[in-house]
Design a protein around this motif. Structure first.
Motif, mmCIF file in Angstrom:
data_model
loop_
_atom_site.group_PDB
_atom_site.id
_atom_site.type_symbol
_atom_site.label_atom_id
_atom_site.label_comp_id
_atom_site.label_asym_id
_atom_site.label_seq_id
_atom_site.Cartn_x
_atom_site.Cartn_y
_atom_site.Cartn_z
ATOM 1 N N GLU A 1 -0.194 -14.378 7.671
ATOM 2 C CA GLU A 1 0.391 -13.966 6.382
ATOM 3 C C GLU A 1 -0.607 -13.230 5.487
ATOM 4 O OE1 GLU A 1 -1.584 -17.768 5.883
ATOM 5 O OE2 GLU A 1 -0.049 -17.168 7.286
ATOM 6 N N GLN A 2 -1.882 -13.281 5.834
ATOM 7 C CA GLN A 2 -2.871 -12.544 5.045
ATOM 8 C C GLN A 2 -2.985 -11.103 5.524
ATOM 9 O OE1 GLN A 2 -6.359 -15.215 5.175
ATOM 10 N NE2 GLN A 2 -5.924 -15.515 3.019
ATOM 11 N N VAL A 3 -2.272 -10.782 6.596
ATOM 12 C CA VAL A 3 -2.266 -9.415 7.115
ATOM 13 C C VAL A 3 -0.950 -8.758 6.713
ATOM 14 C CG1 VAL A 3 -2.298 -7.962 9.174
ATOM 15 C CG2 VAL A 3 -3.709 -10.023 9.085
ATOM 16 N N LYS A 4 -1.042 -7.631 6.044
ATOM 17 C CA LYS A 4 0.153 -6.874 5.665
ATOM 18 C C LYS A 4 0.122 -5.547 6.407
ATOM 19 C CE LYS A 4 1.377 -9.737 2.319
ATOM 20 N NZ LYS A 4 2.404 -10.706 2.490
ATOM 21 N N VAL A 5 1.273 -5.163 6.936
ATOM 22 C CA VAL A 5 1.363 -3.906 7.674
ATOM 23 C C VAL A 5 2.146 -2.898 6.840
ATOM 24 C CG1 VAL A 5 2.197 -2.786 9.779
ATOM 25 C CG2 VAL A 5 1.301 -5.122 9.881
ATOM 26 N N LEU A 6 1.585 -1.712 6.716
ATOM 27 C CA LEU A 6 2.267 -0.611 6.040
ATOM 28 C C LEU A 6 2.542 0.445 7.097
ATOM 29 C CD1 LEU A 6 3.283 0.795 3.477
ATOM 30 C CD2 LEU A 6 0.974 1.671 3.131
ATOM 31 N N LYS A 7 3.825 0.632 7.418
ATOM 32 C CA LYS A 7 4.203 1.627 8.427
ATOM 33 C C LYS A 7 4.500 2.953 7.743
ATOM 34 C CE LYS A 7 6.690 1.088 12.489
ATOM 35 N NZ LYS A 7 5.614 1.440 13.378
ATOM 36 N N LEU A 8 3.765 3.965 8.126
ATOM 37 C CA LEU A 8 3.982 5.298 7.568
ATOM 38 C C LEU A 8 4.788 6.123 8.559
ATOM 39 C CD1 LEU A 8 0.378 6.086 6.281
ATOM 40 C CD2 LEU A 8 2.257 5.024 5.043
ATOM 41 N N SER A 9 5.495 7.114 8.047
ATOM 42 C CA SER A 9 6.225 7.990 8.960
ATOM 43 C C SER A 9 6.356 9.389 8.384
ATOM 44 C CB SER A 9 7.612 7.409 9.259
ATOM 45 O OG SER A 9 8.378 7.381 8.086
ATOM 46 N N GLY A 10 6.549 10.349 9.285
ATOM 47 C CA GLY A 10 6.763 11.731 8.879
ATOM 48 C C GLY A 10 5.495 12.422 8.432
ATOM 49 N N VAL B 1 -2.193 -5.175 -1.857
ATOM 50 C CA VAL B 1 -3.385 -5.898 -2.303
ATOM 51 C C VAL B 1 -2.985 -6.975 -3.297
ATOM 52 C CG1 VAL B 1 -5.584 -5.730 -3.506
ATOM 53 C CG2 VAL B 1 -4.870 -3.918 -1.981
ATOM 54 N N GLU B 2 -2.107 -6.601 -4.229
ATOM 55 C CA GLU B 2 -1.662 -7.553 -5.248
ATOM 56 C C GLU B 2 -0.876 -8.707 -4.645
ATOM 57 O OE1 GLU B 2 0.328 -4.937 -7.970
ATOM 58 O OE2 GLU B 2 -1.572 -3.975 -8.510
ATOM 59 N N SER B 3 -0.334 -8.494 -3.453
ATOM 60 C CA SER B 3 0.429 -9.561 -2.800
ATOM 61 C C SER B 3 -0.496 -10.565 -2.099
ATOM 62 C CB SER B 3 1.412 -8.968 -1.781
ATOM 63 O OG SER B 3 0.693 -8.506 -0.644
ATOM 64 N N GLY B 4 -1.791 -10.330 -2.185
ATOM 65 C CA GLY B 4 -2.749 -11.297 -1.645
ATOM 66 C C GLY B 4 -3.196 -11.029 -0.218
ATOM 67 N N ALA B 5 -2.935 -9.855 0.281
ATOM 68 C CA ALA B 5 -3.347 -9.528 1.649
ATOM 69 C C ALA B 5 -4.865 -9.481 1.750
ATOM 70 C CB ALA B 5 -2.769 -8.177 2.049
ATOM 71 N N LYS B 6 -5.389 -9.977 2.845
ATOM 72 C CA LYS B 6 -6.831 -9.895 3.113
ATOM 73 C C LYS B 6 -7.129 -8.703 4.020
ATOM 74 C CE LYS B 6 -8.429 -12.870 0.520
ATOM 75 N NZ LYS B 6 -8.828 -12.140 -0.655
ATOM 76 N N ILE B 7 -6.127 -8.346 4.817
ATOM 77 C CA ILE B 7 -6.257 -7.173 5.686
ATOM 78 C C ILE B 7 -4.977 -6.356 5.550
ATOM 79 C CG2 ILE B 7 -6.527 -6.318 8.051
ATOM 80 C CD1 ILE B 7 -7.859 -8.981 8.757
#
Length: 108
Positions: free
Chosen positions: A3-12, A30-36
């Motif tokens: 849960e400390q890992v957040k994935v941001l999927k980009l496209s286009g 970052v504000e959501s508390g992600a470490k990675i």
């Protein structure tokens, strides 16, 4: 996934038009508390220097917040952009999400 890992999927196409949105999305993570924060570029067809600038700015901001920003699944065009600018030495870039999971999550 951790849960400390957040994935941001980009496209286009990531360029001047939407690089500001990219910055905002990264800050929210970052504000959501992600470490990675893992930026998955699998569906990105093109990235320009403003997108790279947004990633570099986010990288610095995240590092100051003790959060890692890593990338995965970059295509040839993006890889060349990173190599030409020397950013391939700055960012940790994984082959894909599986590679990231094996390397990063197995070391925890």
């Amino acid at each position: 996934m951790n849960e400390q890992v957040k994935v941001l999927k980009l496209s286009g196409i990531i360029n001047t038009t939407n690089s500001q949105q990219l910055r905002e999305d990264l800050m929210c993570l970052v504000e959501s508390g992600a470490k990675i924060v893992l930026v998955d570029c699998q569906d990105v067809t093109f990235m320009d220097s403003s997108a790279l600038g947004a990633l570099v700015l986010a990288f610095k901001t995240l590092r100051a917040a003790n959060t890692k920003l890593v990338l995965c699944s970059i295509n040839e065009q993006v890889r060349i952009l990173f190599e030409l600018t020397g950013m391939d030495k700055v960012f940790e870039i994984f082959l894909n999400q599986d590679d990231f999971n094996q390397v990063v999550l197995s070391t925890k």
